[in-house]
Design a protein around this motif. Structure first.
Motif, PDB file in Angstrom:
ATOM      1  N   ILE A   1     -28.315 -44.098 -46.520  1.00 26.60           N
ATOM      2  CA  ILE A   1     -28.850 -42.803 -46.935  1.00 26.60           C
ATOM      3  C   ILE A   1     -29.170 -42.845 -48.429  1.00 26.60           C
ATOM      4  O   ILE A   1     -28.499 -43.508 -49.214  1.00 26.60           O
ATOM      5  N   GLN A   2     -30.220 -42.124 -48.773  1.00 27.67           N
ATOM      6  CA  GLN A   2     -30.688 -42.074 -50.150  1.00 27.67           C
ATOM      7  C   GLN A   2     -30.011 -40.912 -50.880  1.00 27.67           C
ATOM      8  O   GLN A   2     -29.556 -39.956 -50.253  1.00 27.67           O
ATOM      9  N   PRO A   3     -29.954 -40.963 -52.213  1.00 23.09           N
ATOM     10  CA  PRO A   3     -29.290 -39.892 -52.966  1.00 23.09           C
ATOM     11  C   PRO A   3     -29.801 -38.488 -52.642  1.00 23.09           C
ATOM     12  O   PRO A   3     -29.027 -37.540 -52.624  1.00 23.09           O
ATOM     13  N   ALA A   4     -31.074 -38.351 -52.348  1.00 23.27           N
ATOM     14  CA  ALA A   4     -31.630 -37.019 -52.074  1.00 23.27           C
ATOM     15  C   ALA A   4     -31.489 -36.594 -50.617  1.00 23.27           C
ATOM     16  O   ALA A   4     -31.768 -35.440 -50.287  1.00 23.27           O
ATOM     17  N   ASP A   5     -31.071 -37.493 -49.733  1.00 25.75           N
ATOM     18  CA  ASP A   5     -30.909 -37.135 -48.324  1.00 25.75           C
ATOM     19  C   ASP A   5     -29.812 -36.083 -48.182  1.00 25.75           C
ATOM     20  O   ASP A   5     -28.709 -36.262 -48.709  1.00 25.75           O
ATOM     21  N   PRO A   6     -30.080 -35.002 -47.455  1.00 27.32           N
ATOM     22  CA  PRO A   6     -29.081 -33.937 -47.299  1.00 27.32           C
ATOM     23  C   PRO A   6     -28.049 -34.268 -46.213  1.00 27.32           C
ATOM     24  O   PRO A   6     -27.845 -33.519 -45.267  1.00 27.32           O
ATOM     25  N   ILE A   7     -27.400 -35.420 -46.375  1.00 25.94           N
ATOM     26  CA  ILE A   7     -26.448 -35.924 -45.378  1.00 25.94           C
ATOM     27  C   ILE A   7     -25.158 -36.291 -46.094  1.00 25.94           C
ATOM     28  O   ILE A   7     -25.170 -36.967 -47.123  1.00 25.94           O
ATOM     29  N   VAL A   8     -24.040 -35.861 -45.533  1.00 23.61           N
ATOM     30  CA  VAL A   8     -22.729 -36.171 -46.100  1.00 23.61           C
ATOM     31  C   VAL A   8     -21.841 -36.711 -44.979  1.00 23.61           C
ATOM     32  O   VAL A   8     -21.761 -36.108 -43.908  1.00 23.61           O
TER      33      VAL A   8
END
Length: 176
Positions: free
Chosen positions: A19-26
């Motif tokens: 996942i990329q830093p801007a991806d809204p995934i945690v």
């Protein structure tokens, strides 16, 4: 969710790497009453501290399995409120309770062939042969899926890269 040794932690680690830093995934960490493995996103707690946190309302989800306690912190509620996709390492048996609290959840069932699962359990060296036999028996059992809950299966018997890409593709779509 899936049986112990199915590679859930490896898949979650692969997801975090992709996942990329801007991806809204945690990917949420779990609280667990045993020493955390280097391969998992877990925080080790004593049984007393785990119970204390339940009493204080610090855990959004919590369950017991194989004599251990597992939990996911209430911080996931804040993340969800911000519109983030929250991925947790959960429990098949706890799915009905989790679905009541989070009715829009999508459950990902990680499956693995029995011979592969047995080899992985032996390799990690946490259980006796008797314990491995119990885990294999439990893995073969079905589980209740609450009405309306979407379950997606990922077979993680083969190459991790392929299973990991399937999970990444699933999480990055708007359907999860």
């Amino acid at each position: 969710m899936g049986p112990s040794g199915s590679g859930k932690d490896s898949l979650l680690r692969a997801l975090r790497e992709r996942i990329q830093p801007a991806d809204p995934i945690v990917v949420a960490h779990r609280y667990i009453t045993r020493a955390a493995d280097a391969n998992e996103a877990s925080v080790a707690l004593t049984s007393d501290e785990f119970q204390r946190r339940i009493g204080l309302g610090c855990l959004a989800l919590h369950w017991q399995s194989h004599g251990l306690h597992y939990g996911i912190g209430v911080e996931i509620d804040q993340w969800l409120a911000r519109g983030l996709k929250v991925i947790v390492n959960g429990s098949r048996e706890y799915l009905p309770v989790a679905a009541k609290r989070y009715p829009e959840l999508c459950a990902v069932q990680v499956r693995v062939k029995p011979d592969v699962l047995a080899a992985r359990l032996r390799q990690r060296g946490r259980e006796s042969e008797e314990g491995i036999a119990r885990r294999l028996q439990r893995a073969a059992q079905g589980f209740d899926v609450p009405e309306g809950v979407r379950v997606v299966e990922i077979d993680n018997s083969g190459v991790l890269e392929e299973s990991a890409q399937r999970l990444v593709d699933l999480v990055q779509t708007d359907r999860v």
